[in-house]
Write a protein that holds these residues in place. Sequence first.
Motif, short mmCIF file in Angstrom:
data_model
loop_
_atom_site.label_atom_id
_atom_site.label_comp_id
_atom_site.label_asym_id
_atom_site.label_seq_id
_atom_site.Cartn_x
_atom_site.Cartn_y
_atom_site.Cartn_z
N LYS A 171 -11.27 78.11 -3.17
CA LYS A 171 -10.86 77.83 -1.88
C LYS A 171 -11.70 78.56 -0.77
CE LYS A 171 -6.13 77.50 -3.32
NZ LYS A 171 -4.63 77.73 -3.18
N SER A 176 -10.47 79.97 1.76
CA SER A 176 -10.17 81.62 2.13
C SER A 176 -10.39 82.57 1.27
CB SER A 176 -8.56 81.13 2.10
OG SER A 176 -7.87 80.80 0.95
N TYR A 177 -10.71 82.20 0.03
CA TYR A 177 -11.06 83.07 -1.15
C TYR A 177 -12.52 83.69 -0.74
CZ TYR A 177 -6.91 81.82 -3.86
OH TYR A 177 -5.53 81.47 -4.28
#
Length: 73
Positions: free
Chosen positions: A46, A48-49
């Motif tokens: 992802k 965001s990770y």
Amino acid sequence: MELESCPFCGGEAFINDDWAIGRLCAELIFFVICTRCGCRTGFFGKPSYAAAAWNRRSPGKELAVWHPKNKNA
């Protein structure tokens, strides 16, 4: 997503994506890379990770990033 500047050169970073092609399937992966020196995070599932890994700063600890000048990483 807000990204910190590069911890090595102070350059601007952005989230990039690519396809990881396996024997039976392909999946979209994300990583953050510096536009100036090429330092980057590992690959994440992802965006965001990847951003969280890039923005993590731990004084006295090694960062979880790859840098082109470090040939052993």
